[in-house]
Design a protein around this motif. Structure first.
Motif, mmCIF file in Angstrom:
data_model
loop_
_atom_site.group_PDB
_atom_site.id
_atom_site.type_symbol
_atom_site.label_atom_id
_atom_site.label_comp_id
_atom_site.label_asym_id
_atom_site.label_seq_id
_atom_site.Cartn_x
_atom_site.Cartn_y
_atom_site.Cartn_z
ATOM 1 N N ASP A 59 0.845 -1.195 0.000
ATOM 2 C CA ASP A 59 0.000 0.000 0.000
ATOM 3 C C ASP A 59 0.875 1.237 0.000
ATOM 4 N N HIS A 60 0.229 2.366 -0.258
ATOM 5 C CA HIS A 60 0.928 3.650 -0.252
ATOM 6 C C HIS A 60 1.276 4.105 1.159
ATOM 7 N N GLY A 61 0.598 3.574 2.159
ATOM 8 C CA GLY A 61 0.752 4.097 3.507
ATOM 9 C C GLY A 61 -0.119 5.316 3.703
ATOM 10 N N SER A 62 -0.386 5.636 4.920
ATOM 11 C CA SER A 62 -1.289 6.745 5.222
ATOM 12 C C SER A 62 -0.621 8.093 5.089
ATOM 13 N N GLY A 63 0.710 8.115 5.056
ATOM 14 C CA GLY A 63 1.388 9.407 4.988
ATOM 15 C C GLY A 63 1.290 10.179 6.282
ATOM 16 N N ALA A 87 2.576 13.988 6.833
ATOM 17 C CA ALA A 87 1.566 15.010 7.105
ATOM 18 C C ALA A 87 1.807 15.679 8.454
ATOM 19 N N SER A 88 2.219 14.902 9.459
ATOM 20 C CA SER A 88 2.448 15.469 10.788
ATOM 21 C C SER A 88 3.635 16.433 10.779
ATOM 22 N N ASN A 144 0.014 16.830 -3.182
ATOM 23 C CA ASN A 144 0.841 17.993 -2.888
ATOM 24 C C ASN A 144 0.030 19.057 -2.151
ATOM 25 N N ALA A 145 -1.196 19.301 -2.617
ATOM 26 C CA ALA A 145 -2.047 20.306 -1.980
ATOM 27 C C ALA A 145 -2.389 19.925 -0.550
ATOM 28 N N VAL A 146 -2.639 18.636 -0.320
ATOM 29 C CA VAL A 146 -2.961 18.176 1.030
ATOM 30 C C VAL A 146 -1.786 18.398 1.972
ATOM 31 N N LEU A 147 -0.585 18.085 1.525
ATOM 32 C CA LEU A 147 0.585 18.262 2.361
ATOM 33 C C LEU A 147 0.890 19.733 2.626
ATOM 34 N N ARG A 148 0.481 20.614 1.731
ATOM 35 C CA ARG A 148 0.743 22.041 1.907
ATOM 36 C C ARG A 148 -0.400 22.763 2.611
ATOM 37 N N ALA A 189 -4.102 20.498 16.841
ATOM 38 C CA ALA A 189 -5.266 20.538 15.955
ATOM 39 C C ALA A 189 -4.839 20.652 14.499
ATOM 40 N N LEU A 190 -3.804 21.438 14.256
ATOM 41 C CA LEU A 190 -3.294 21.594 12.895
ATOM 42 C C LEU A 190 -2.722 20.278 12.373
ATOM 43 N N VAL A 191 -1.991 19.562 13.224
ATOM 44 C CA VAL A 191 -1.429 18.272 12.822
ATOM 45 C C VAL A 191 -2.539 17.271 12.546
ATOM 46 N N LEU A 192 -3.561 17.217 13.416
ATOM 47 C CA LEU A 192 -4.675 16.285 13.218
ATOM 48 C C LEU A 192 -5.422 16.579 11.921
ATOM 49 N N LEU A 193 -5.628 17.864 11.620
ATOM 50 C CA LEU A 193 -6.297 18.226 10.372
ATOM 51 C C LEU A 193 -5.477 17.774 9.167
ATOM 52 N N SER A 194 -4.165 17.921 9.239
ATOM 53 C CA SER A 194 -3.307 17.512 8.135
ATOM 54 C C SER A 194 -3.322 16.002 7.950
ATOM 55 N N VAL A 195 -3.242 15.251 9.054
ATOM 56 C CA VAL A 195 -3.284 13.790 8.968
ATOM 57 C C VAL A 195 -4.626 13.327 8.433
ATOM 58 N N LEU A 196 -5.699 13.974 8.868
ATOM 59 C CA LEU A 196 -7.039 13.622 8.379
ATOM 60 C C LEU A 196 -7.149 13.845 6.887
ATOM 61 N N ALA A 197 -6.634 14.976 6.427
ATOM 62 C CA ALA A 197 -6.692 15.263 4.993
ATOM 63 C C ALA A 197 -5.822 14.298 4.195
#
Length: 592
Positions: free
Chosen positions: A140-144, A148-149, A507-511, A560-568
């Protein structure tokens, strides 16, 4: 073929010239667009304690020739550049070129150190995928989640934390200033770790596609050892990621303003920001010109490096790049997705039930407790309330800006050489300078700040789109589709866009966290929503001075910012990969 290449180079050069001219003209008009008397701003920058009189203002206008308007100033400044004369500062009266060159040297040195950290972090993030893919054990690609964190870490907050722990408490490195090689370590880490996470996440996403290509299976069937596959696979994947690496690091020359302020580094970004705030036009114009030239140099370097990585494939149409394999999502990814969503939803609902604006000076900087689960800030306001009320606004505006930037980037990335020149020029423009230009026209507002971020935020997606399209147009199966009678619409819908969109969206999700923090920095400078708007990035910026005394004031928004990034990242549309693979019959892929 040679004529087409020559025409493309001329169009790219014309795009660079047009974009650079428009940017310098916009900067020249900044003092007149701001709605504030330029003489008043300059006089206040010279002596902030004195109340200016009419005679003093008239003397400043006469001295600087402000009555002539912006265009004569721009022409005079351009005329002095061939002689090595960039004018004198309106505020200090000192020659501009020496101070700008010194600031450029500092920023370039810091950029090179940041590049080393970025490459190291990207290698660590993608090492697992590279190892498993070379041994045909990639499932699999992995969750990233790791990428993201790390990408969500606010650079200025990380800089403050590193300066406090390793500079003040442990004393291992200088906590500020620019005194030698040791001064580069902490700023390079603060800038390079989030940037490396973005690049590493993109590379980790591209490697599974590379290991699914026919040449890999052929080499494996021929008995090549796994270690022999690593170098060519990495070279193949880097061709699509490279347009993000070099511009992302080069853009830090002008975009590392917050980190330069934390460590008191006399860099080019800080000089440009101070000049823009003081409306000191000569150093601002010189810094902007150098940033544009750096962007052009970075674009040309990327093009040369991609040619070395790919070789003659782009010229001869011999690049084999079939669609990546449709890899399943791990069950653990679903748990990560659900856990982040539950935590964010709980925080949002609990915060909405509280008053975010209630000030209680007797409860300043209280630690987390039953009454205040996330503590209070410097004014005694409940952090949970401010975090919950800012959730929808923060996520909504950031997603809208990211979506708009992505669409603009994809469209301009498909525009060919003209779009390439525009991308190179604007890729190093600091968002703060774009915010000053935009606010001068629209006034301070949330949507003015959003427009400013969109003005420069599309450049990474345009560079990535152009690189991926270049690779896709050289593939054998695309030529086969054309020979079967496929038209432009069919190629765009079934080949080009499916090849581009998954990687660009990743790329957009990571940024996304970077977008949130840039919006916050514009608001913190008075270019966006004014206080006391409960917005996550603003909470980080406002509470940064209390990081050592009351770390809970920044821990809540940062988590909260890290959780939002991981969720995305965990919820990114991976099914597009499977859809793309379904569009290419296996027989056609083997034939091509």
């Amino acid at each position: 073929m040679a004529g087409a290449e020559r025409s493309a180079r001329w169009r790219a050069a014309a795009g660079r010239l047009a974009a650079g001219s428009a940017l310098l003209t916009a900067v020249a008009f900044l003092p007149w667009l701001s709605g504030t008397d330029p003489a008043l701003t300059v006089l206040r920058a010279r002596s902030a304690d004195q109340a200016p009189t009419a005679d003093q203002l008239a003397a400043v206008r006469a001295q600087l020739g402000l009555d002539q308007g912006p265009l004569p100033h721009l022409v005079h400044w351009l005329g002095g550049l061939p002689r090595g004369d960039a004018g004198t500062s309106w505020v200090s009266g000192a020659p501009v070129l020496p101070q700008v060159v010194n600031a450029l040297g500092v920023s370039v040195t810091l950029m090179l150190a940041t590049l080393v950290v970025t490459i190291a972090v990207a290698a660590l993030i993608s090492a697992r995928t590279l190892y498993l893919g070379s041994r045909r054990r990639l499932r699999d690609h992995g969750s990233g989640t790791a990428a993201a964190s790390l990408a969500a870490l606010p650079k200025f907050l990380l800089a403050s934390l590193l300066a406090t722990v390793f500079g003040v408490w442990l004393g291992w490195f200088p906590p500020g200033g620019w005194t030698g090689p040791a001064s580069m370590v902490l700023p390079a880490l603060a800038l390079g770790v989030p940037s490396g996470a973005v690049i590493g996440g993109l590379l980790d996403h591209a490697l599974p596609a590379t290991f699914g290509e026919p040449w890999v299976r052929t080499w494996q069937a021929a008995g090549y050892p796994p270690g022999r596959l690593v170098r060519p696979a990495l070279r193949r994947a880097l061709a699509g990621v490279l347009p993000q690496l070099v511009p992302s690091v080069v853009s830090l020359v002008g975009g590392a303003v917050a980190v330069e302020k934390v460590f008191n580094i006399p860099g080019l970004g800080r000089l440009a920001l101070d000049a823009a705030l003081a409306q000191d036009l000569p150093p601002l114009q010189t810094a902007t010109l150098l940033l544009a030239l750096l962007g052009i140099a970075a674009g040309l370097l990327v093009k040369a490096l991609r040619g070395l990585l790919i070789g003659p494939a782009l010229r001869d149409g011999g690049l084999a790049a079939p669609p990546p394999p449709a890899l399943g999502r791990r069950r653990s990814t679903g748990w990560v997705l659900g856990g982040c969503a539950v935590v964010l939803l709980t925080v949002g609902v609990a915060g909405l039930l509280r008053d975010p604006s209630q000030v209680d000076t007797a409860a300043r900087l209280l630690p987390p407790s039953a009454a205040h689960p996330l503590g209070t800030d410097a004014l005694g306001r409940d952090m949970l309330a401010r975090l919950g009320h800012g959730a929808l606004r923060t996520a909504g505006v950031a997603l809208a800006v990211t979506a708009a930037s992505t669409v603009i980037g994809v469209l301009l990335g498909m525009a060919g050489p003209a779009g390439e020149g525009l991308t190179e020029v604007l890729s190093t423009l600091p968002a703060v300078l774009a915010g000053l230009l935009t606010t001068a026209v629209t006034g301070p507002s949330a949507w003015g700040a959003a427009c400013a971020v969109c003005l420069v935020g599309w450049t990474p997606y345009a560079a990535q789109t152009a690189a991926l399209l270049e690779q896709e147009r050289a593939t054998g199966y695309l030529h086969a589709s054309i020979s079967f009678g496929a038209g432009p619409v069919h190629l765009l819908r079934h080949h080009l866009l499916p090849a581009v969109l998954p990687a660009v969206v990743r790329n957009a999700v990571l940024r996304l966290p970077t977008t949130i923090l840039v919006l916050a920095s514009l608001g913190f400078l008075g270019l966006g929503d004014p206080p006391p708007t409960p917005e996550w990035g603003r909470l980080l910026a406002e509470n940064q001075p209390y990081l050592e005394l009351a770390p809970w004031t920044t821990l809540g928004p940062a988590c909260a910012l890290v959780l939002l990034s991981v969720l995305a990242a965990a919820g990114s549309p991976a099914h597009w990969t499977a859809r793309r693979q379904a569009r290419f019959p296996a027989g056609v892929r083997r034939a091509t």
